[in-house]
Motif scaffolding. Structure first.
Motif, short mmCIF file in Angstrom:
data_model
loop_
_atom_site.label_atom_id
_atom_site.label_comp_id
_atom_site.label_asym_id
_atom_site.label_seq_id
_atom_site.Cartn_x
_atom_site.Cartn_y
_atom_site.Cartn_z
N GLU A 101 4.86 -8.48 2.18
CA GLU A 101 4.92 -7.79 3.46
C GLU A 101 5.04 -6.29 3.25
O GLU A 101 5.62 -5.83 2.27
CB GLU A 101 6.12 -8.29 4.28
CG GLU A 101 5.98 -9.74 4.69
CD GLU A 101 7.06 -10.16 5.67
OE1 GLU A 101 7.72 -9.28 6.25
OE2 GLU A 101 7.22 -11.36 5.85
N ILE A 102 4.50 -5.53 4.22
CA ILE A 102 4.58 -4.07 4.17
C ILE A 102 5.94 -3.63 4.67
O ILE A 102 6.42 -4.10 5.71
CB ILE A 102 3.45 -3.44 5.01
CG1 ILE A 102 2.10 -3.82 4.41
CG2 ILE A 102 3.62 -1.93 5.09
CD1 ILE A 102 0.92 -3.43 5.25
N GLN A 103 6.57 -2.71 3.91
CA GLN A 103 7.89 -2.20 4.29
C GLN A 103 7.87 -0.68 4.28
O GLN A 103 7.29 -0.07 3.38
CB GLN A 103 8.95 -2.69 3.31
CG GLN A 103 9.11 -4.18 3.29
CD GLN A 103 10.19 -4.63 2.31
OE1 GLN A 103 10.62 -3.87 1.45
NE2 GLN A 103 10.62 -5.87 2.45
N LEU A 104 8.51 -0.07 5.26
CA LEU A 104 8.66 1.37 5.32
C LEU A 104 9.83 1.76 4.43
O LEU A 104 10.94 1.28 4.62
CB LEU A 104 8.89 1.84 6.75
CG LEU A 104 9.10 3.33 6.94
CD1 LEU A 104 7.83 4.11 6.58
CD2 LEU A 104 9.52 3.63 8.37
N LEU A 105 9.59 2.62 3.42
CA LEU A 105 10.64 3.06 2.52
C LEU A 105 11.28 4.36 2.97
O LEU A 105 12.43 4.64 2.64
CB LEU A 105 10.09 3.23 1.10
CG LEU A 105 9.52 1.99 0.44
CD1 LEU A 105 8.97 2.33 -0.94
CD2 LEU A 105 10.58 0.90 0.33
N GLY A 106 10.51 5.18 3.66
CA GLY A 106 11.04 6.45 4.10
C GLY A 106 9.94 7.32 4.67
O GLY A 106 8.77 6.93 4.70
N LYS A 107 10.33 8.49 5.13
CA LYS A 107 9.39 9.45 5.68
C LYS A 107 9.71 10.80 5.07
O LYS A 107 10.88 11.14 4.88
CB LYS A 107 9.52 9.53 7.21
CG LYS A 107 9.24 8.24 7.92
CD LYS A 107 9.51 8.40 9.41
CE LYS A 107 9.57 7.06 10.10
NZ LYS A 107 10.10 7.16 11.45
N ALA A 108 8.67 11.55 4.80
CA ALA A 108 8.85 12.88 4.22
C ALA A 108 8.11 13.88 5.10
O ALA A 108 7.13 13.54 5.75
CB ALA A 108 8.31 12.92 2.80
#
Length: 189
Positions: A101-108
């Motif tokens: 599954e696709i997971q959001l790790l963070g935003k920059a």
């Protein structure tokens, strides 16, 4: 991530010498698993032994990607219009594939911070096992952003790789990621 695995299982049914391994991955993640399978084949392993070994190896695959824009996630209905406002702020999401599954790790904010976040995520999972394949990928018509990432992150692989292998990511994944995405696929230590 798709029906490909199930289709392969149906096609292989009744064939005693065909072994199907679900990579639980996509694109460059599948690519490094295939590269490892070919290495095992060159080393003289049988098809059944390779399939068995890959079942264990696939658990150590890490794919981390930096998207250049939120626009294509918005167009595909993956984010809300409110979240899209981040595109105006030059927000670059960093995602991964875990357990299929696709997971959001963070935003920059901005490409430089995005590249730094990619490198941090690589270190966070324990680093790269350079005894196994490593593959980078990019979307769009140009690899300019990828080349900048390779240069800026050379400390990650310059001591272990003569050259960093990379490929253009295909249209299915590329349509969701949009142009300018960078993906790093490796086996964690």
């Amino acid at each position: 991530l798709s029906g490909t695995y199930q289709s392969a299982m149906i096609a292989a049914a009744g064939c005693s010498s065909v072994y199907v391994v679900d990579s639980e991955n996509a694109s460059v993640g599948c690519g490094i698993l295939v590269g490892l399978a070919l290495r095992y084949l060159r080393d003289g392993m049988t098809a059944s032994a390779i399939a068995e070994k890959l079942q264990e190896d696939k658990k150590k695959i890490v794919v981390i990607a930096l998207l250049d824009t939120l626009e294509y996630l918005k167009r595909g209905g993956r984010i809300s219009k409110a979240a899209f406002a981040g595109g105006l702020l030059n927000i670059k999401p960093v995602i991964s594939i875990a357990d299929g599954e696709i997971q959001l790790l963070g935003k920059a904010r901005g490409s430089k911070m995005g590249n730094n976040l990619l490198a941090q995520q690589i270190q966070k999972v324990g680093g790269i096992d350079f005894t196994k394949p490593v593959l980078l990928g990019y979307t769009g018509l140009s690899d300019v952003l990828l080349q900048k990432y390779i240069e800026d992150s050379s400390y990650l692989w310059s001591a272990s790789l003569d050259a960093v292998r990379y490929v253009s990511i295909g249209s299915v994944i590329g349509a969701h990621a949009g142009p300018g995405a960078i993906a790093v696929a490796f086996f964690r230590k």
